[in-house]
Design a protein around this motif. Structure first.
Motif, PDB file in Angstrom:
ATOM      1  N   ALA A 116       0.829  -1.207   0.000  1.00  0.00           N
ATOM      2  CA  ALA A 116       0.000   0.000   0.000  1.00  0.00           C
ATOM      3  C   ALA A 116       0.866   1.260   0.000  1.00  0.00           C
ATOM      4  CB  ALA A 116      -0.930  -0.003   1.209  1.00  0.00           C
ATOM      5  N   LEU A 117       1.928   1.256   0.795  1.00  0.00           N
ATOM      6  CA  LEU A 117       2.842   2.400   0.812  1.00  0.00           C
ATOM      7  C   LEU A 117       3.497   2.586  -0.550  1.00  0.00           C
ATOM      8  CD1 LEU A 117       4.513   1.828   4.302  1.00  0.00           C
ATOM      9  CD2 LEU A 117       3.062   3.772   3.676  1.00  0.00           C
ATOM     10  N   ALA A 118       3.865   1.473  -1.200  1.00  0.00           N
ATOM     11  CA  ALA A 118       4.503   1.555  -2.516  1.00  0.00           C
ATOM     12  C   ALA A 118       3.541   2.108  -3.557  1.00  0.00           C
ATOM     13  CB  ALA A 118       5.000   0.172  -2.939  1.00  0.00           C
ATOM     14  N   VAL A 119       2.275   1.696  -3.495  1.00  0.00           N
ATOM     15  CA  VAL A 119       1.276   2.180  -4.458  1.00  0.00           C
ATOM     16  C   VAL A 119       1.114   3.693  -4.351  1.00  0.00           C
ATOM     17  CG1 VAL A 119      -1.185   2.161  -5.024  1.00  0.00           C
ATOM     18  CG2 VAL A 119       0.021   0.006  -4.632  1.00  0.00           C
ATOM     19  N   LEU A 120       1.088   4.215  -3.126  1.00  0.00           N
ATOM     20  CA  LEU A 120       0.899   5.654  -2.932  1.00  0.00           C
ATOM     21  C   LEU A 120       2.211   6.427  -2.964  1.00  0.00           C
ATOM     22  CD1 LEU A 120      -1.878   5.766  -0.170  1.00  0.00           C
ATOM     23  CD2 LEU A 120      -2.122   5.855  -2.655  1.00  0.00           C
ATOM     24  N   GLY A 121       3.328   5.718  -3.064  1.00  0.00           N
ATOM     25  CA  GLY A 121       4.621   6.398  -3.126  1.00  0.00           C
ATOM     26  C   GLY A 121       5.035   7.001  -1.804  1.00  0.00           C
ATOM     27  N   LEU A 122       4.679   6.341  -0.700  1.00  0.00           N
ATOM     28  CA  LEU A 122       4.961   6.863   0.634  1.00  0.00           C
ATOM     29  C   LEU A 122       5.943   5.965   1.376  1.00  0.00           C
ATOM     30  CD1 LEU A 122       1.296   7.754   1.662  1.00  0.00           C
ATOM     31  CD2 LEU A 122       3.066   9.352   0.895  1.00  0.00           C
ATOM     32  N   LYS A 123       6.476   6.488   2.478  1.00  0.00           N
ATOM     33  CA  LYS A 123       7.373   5.722   3.328  1.00  0.00           C
ATOM     34  C   LYS A 123       6.681   5.402   4.645  1.00  0.00           C
ATOM     35  CE  LYS A 123      11.606   7.779   1.415  1.00  0.00           C
ATOM     36  NZ  LYS A 123      12.840   8.549   1.705  1.00  0.00           N
ATOM     37  N   GLU A 124       7.204   4.400   5.333  1.00  0.00           N
ATOM     38  CA  GLU A 124       6.657   4.037   6.638  1.00  0.00           C
ATOM     39  C   GLU A 124       6.697   5.253   7.557  1.00  0.00           C
ATOM     40  OE1 GLU A 124       4.508   2.232   8.859  1.00  0.00           O
ATOM     41  OE2 GLU A 124       5.379   0.756   7.483  1.00  0.00           O
ATOM     42  N   GLY A 125       5.613   5.454   8.299  1.00  0.00           N
ATOM     43  CA  GLY A 125       5.524   6.609   9.177  1.00  0.00           C
ATOM     44  C   GLY A 125       4.765   7.771   8.568  1.00  0.00           C
ATOM     45  N   ALA A 126       4.276   7.618   7.332  1.00  0.00           N
ATOM     46  CA  ALA A 126       3.510   8.692   6.687  1.00  0.00           C
ATOM     47  C   ALA A 126       2.264   9.001   7.513  1.00  0.00           C
ATOM     48  CB  ALA A 126       3.117   8.279   5.273  1.00  0.00           C
ATOM     49  N   ALA A 128      -6.972   2.771 -10.428  1.00  0.00           N
ATOM     50  CA  ALA A 128      -7.816   3.511  -9.484  1.00  0.00           C
ATOM     51  C   ALA A 128      -8.240   2.609  -8.328  1.00  0.00           C
ATOM     52  CB  ALA A 128      -9.040   4.072 -10.204  1.00  0.00           C
ATOM     53  N   ALA A 129      -8.568   1.346  -8.635  1.00  0.00           N
ATOM     54  CA  ALA A 129      -8.952   0.401  -7.584  1.00  0.00           C
ATOM     55  C   ALA A 129      -7.782   0.123  -6.644  1.00  0.00           C
ATOM     56  CB  ALA A 129      -9.448  -0.902  -8.213  1.00  0.00           C
ATOM     57  N   LYS A 130      -6.580  -0.011  -7.200  1.00  0.00           N
ATOM     58  CA  LYS A 130      -5.400  -0.243  -6.365  1.00  0.00           C
ATOM     59  C   LYS A 130      -5.116   0.959  -5.465  1.00  0.00           C
ATOM     60  CE  LYS A 130      -2.683  -3.281  -6.755  1.00  0.00           C
ATOM     61  NZ  LYS A 130      -2.533  -4.596  -6.063  1.00  0.00           N
ATOM     62  N   ILE A 131      -5.268   2.155  -6.007  1.00  0.00           N
ATOM     63  CA  ILE A 131      -5.018   3.373  -5.228  1.00  0.00           C
ATOM     64  C   ILE A 131      -6.021   3.484  -4.082  1.00  0.00           C
ATOM     65  CG2 ILE A 131      -5.058   5.896  -5.335  1.00  0.00           C
ATOM     66  CD1 ILE A 131      -4.078   5.531  -8.308  1.00  0.00           C
ATOM     67  N   ASN A 132      -7.293   3.200  -4.367  1.00  0.00           N
ATOM     68  CA  ASN A 132      -8.315   3.236  -3.318  1.00  0.00           C
ATOM     69  C   ASN A 132      -8.050   2.170  -2.257  1.00  0.00           C
ATOM     70  OD1 ASN A 132      -9.895   5.392  -4.237  1.00  0.00           O
ATOM     71  ND2 ASN A 132     -11.031   4.085  -5.653  1.00  0.00           N
ATOM     72  N   GLN A 133      -7.655   0.981  -2.702  1.00  0.00           N
ATOM     73  CA  GLN A 133      -7.371  -0.093  -1.756  1.00  0.00           C
ATOM     74  C   GLN A 133      -6.188   0.270  -0.864  1.00  0.00           C
ATOM     75  OE1 GLN A 133      -6.171  -3.821  -3.480  1.00  0.00           O
ATOM     76  NE2 GLN A 133      -6.693  -5.006  -1.657  1.00  0.00           N
ATOM     77  N   ALA A 134      -5.168   0.894  -1.447  1.00  0.00           N
ATOM     78  CA  ALA A 134      -3.992   1.286  -0.659  1.00  0.00           C
ATOM     79  C   ALA A 134      -4.377   2.276   0.435  1.00  0.00           C
ATOM     80  CB  ALA A 134      -2.936   1.891  -1.582  1.00  0.00           C
ATOM     81  N   LYS A 135      -5.227   3.243   0.100  1.00  0.00           N
ATOM     82  CA  LYS A 135      -5.667   4.204   1.118  1.00  0.00           C
ATOM     83  C   LYS A 135      -6.432   3.497   2.233  1.00  0.00           C
ATOM     84  CE  LYS A 135      -9.401   6.488   0.972  1.00  0.00           C
ATOM     85  NZ  LYS A 135     -10.572   7.352   0.710  1.00  0.00           N
ATOM     86  N   ASP A 136      -7.312   2.559   1.860  1.00  0.00           N
ATOM     87  CA  ASP A 136      -8.098   1.844   2.869  1.00  0.00           C
ATOM     88  C   ASP A 136      -7.206   1.021   3.796  1.00  0.00           C
ATOM     89  OD1 ASP A 136     -10.388   2.902   1.775  1.00  0.00           O
ATOM     90  OD2 ASP A 136     -10.850   1.128   0.560  1.00  0.00           O
ATOM     91  N   VAL A 137      -6.141   0.438   3.255  1.00  0.00           N
ATOM     92  CA  VAL A 137      -5.230  -0.359   4.083  1.00  0.00           C
ATOM     93  C   VAL A 137      -4.492   0.523   5.090  1.00  0.00           C
ATOM     94  CG1 VAL A 137      -3.083  -1.705   4.024  1.00  0.00           C
ATOM     95  CG2 VAL A 137      -4.912  -2.200   2.396  1.00  0.00           C
ATOM     96  N   LEU A 138      -4.118   1.728   4.663  1.00  0.00           N
ATOM     97  CA  LEU A 138      -3.268   2.579   5.499  1.00  0.00           C
ATOM     98  C   LEU A 138      -4.044   3.430   6.499  1.00  0.00           C
ATOM     99  CD1 LEU A 138      -0.728   3.761   2.769  1.00  0.00           C
ATOM    100  CD2 LEU A 138      -0.378   2.016   4.525  1.00  0.00           C
ATOM    101  N   LEU A 139      -5.327   3.660   6.248  1.00  0.00           N
ATOM    102  CA  LEU A 139      -6.108   4.517   7.154  1.00  0.00           C
ATOM    103  C   LEU A 139      -7.056   3.685   8.029  1.00  0.00           C
ATOM    104  CD1 LEU A 139      -7.014   7.543   4.860  1.00  0.00           C
ATOM    105  CD2 LEU A 139      -5.268   7.414   6.645  1.00  0.00           C
TER     106      LEU A 139
END
Length: 230
Positions: free
Chosen positions: A182-192, A219-230
């Motif tokens: 999920a972090l890789a999909v959104l281009g973020l690092k741990e601790g975001a 778009a589905a992957k991006i939405n899923q990544a947000k749901d995993v991280l929040l």
């Protein structure tokens, strides 16, 4: 007479900016609008200075410089809405690893298996791309949807030229997505932070929302990544 000249200058400037915006790629539109806003604010500050309203012109001038990235207070532009330099999003399947460079908007993928293993999609010839498309179609995962997202973005008219089948729509993401993915999909690092996650999600959805010519799968992957991280 001065008012007429100013009105004509504003009208001409607005027309020119509109033409430039229409010709700007979607991936660069946000940066163009920020710079256009900066130029417009500098023009307003100049007009106010000409009219003697210095106290009103100074803050507008500073904001304009900030949007252009030329302010001493914000040398890189304003901190909100900025991209992190070198930030990349990554989505992978069994056959393909795709990366989006947030700075340039450029998307490219590396083949992970088969006769073209290790090569970038951008380095493949037309016949090789066709062969890889057949390989993706034969695999029972989301490789075809991911590859076609790249083709739609990089090879306009490919579907008609290849006489390919209908677009893969409504492609569902994988059932399970890890936090690292999920972090890789959104281009973020741990601790975001939550705000950083939401900001990255909004920015990527502007690029890949199906209503804007983007990809259902991404778009589905991006939405899923947000749901995993929040």
């Amino acid at each position: 007479m001065q008012s007429l000249i100013i009105a004509l200058a504003i009208a001409f400037g607005g027309y020119w900016l509109l033409r430039q915006f229409v010709a700007t790629p979607a991936s660069q539109a946000a940066g163009f609008m920020r710079k256009a806003g900066g130029v417009a604010l500098l023009a307003v500050a100049g007009f106010l200075t000409f009219r003697g309203a210095f106290s009103a012109a100074v803050p507008i001038f500073i904001v304009g410089l900030g949007l252009l990235g030329q302010s001493g207070l914000f040398p890189g532009g304003f901190p909100w809405g900025q991209k992190t330099a070198g930030q990349r999003s990554r989505v992978a399947t069994s056959l393909l690893a795709m990366e989006l460079d947030h700075d340039s908007g450029r998307m490219d993928g590396q083949v992970l298996a088969g006769p073209y293993k290790g090569r970038l999609l951008s380095a493949l010839g037309n016949d090789e791309l066709k062969a890889f498309h057949r390989q993706c179609t034969a695999v029972n995962d989301q490789s075809r949807a991911l590859f076609e997202a790249w083709l739609d973005r990089s090879k306009a008219g490919w579907r008609e030229a290849w006489q390919a089948g209908p677009r893969v729509t409504g492609a569902a993401p994988s059932a399970v997505m890890s936090r690292a993915e999920a972090l890789a999909v959104l281009g973020l690092k741990e601790g975001a932070s939550a705000d950083e996650i939401r900001h990255a999600h909004r920015r990527l959805m502007k690029e890949f929302h199906p209503d804007r010519g983007g990809s259902d799968y991404l778009a589905a992957k991006i939405n899923q990544a947000k749901d995993v991280l929040l």
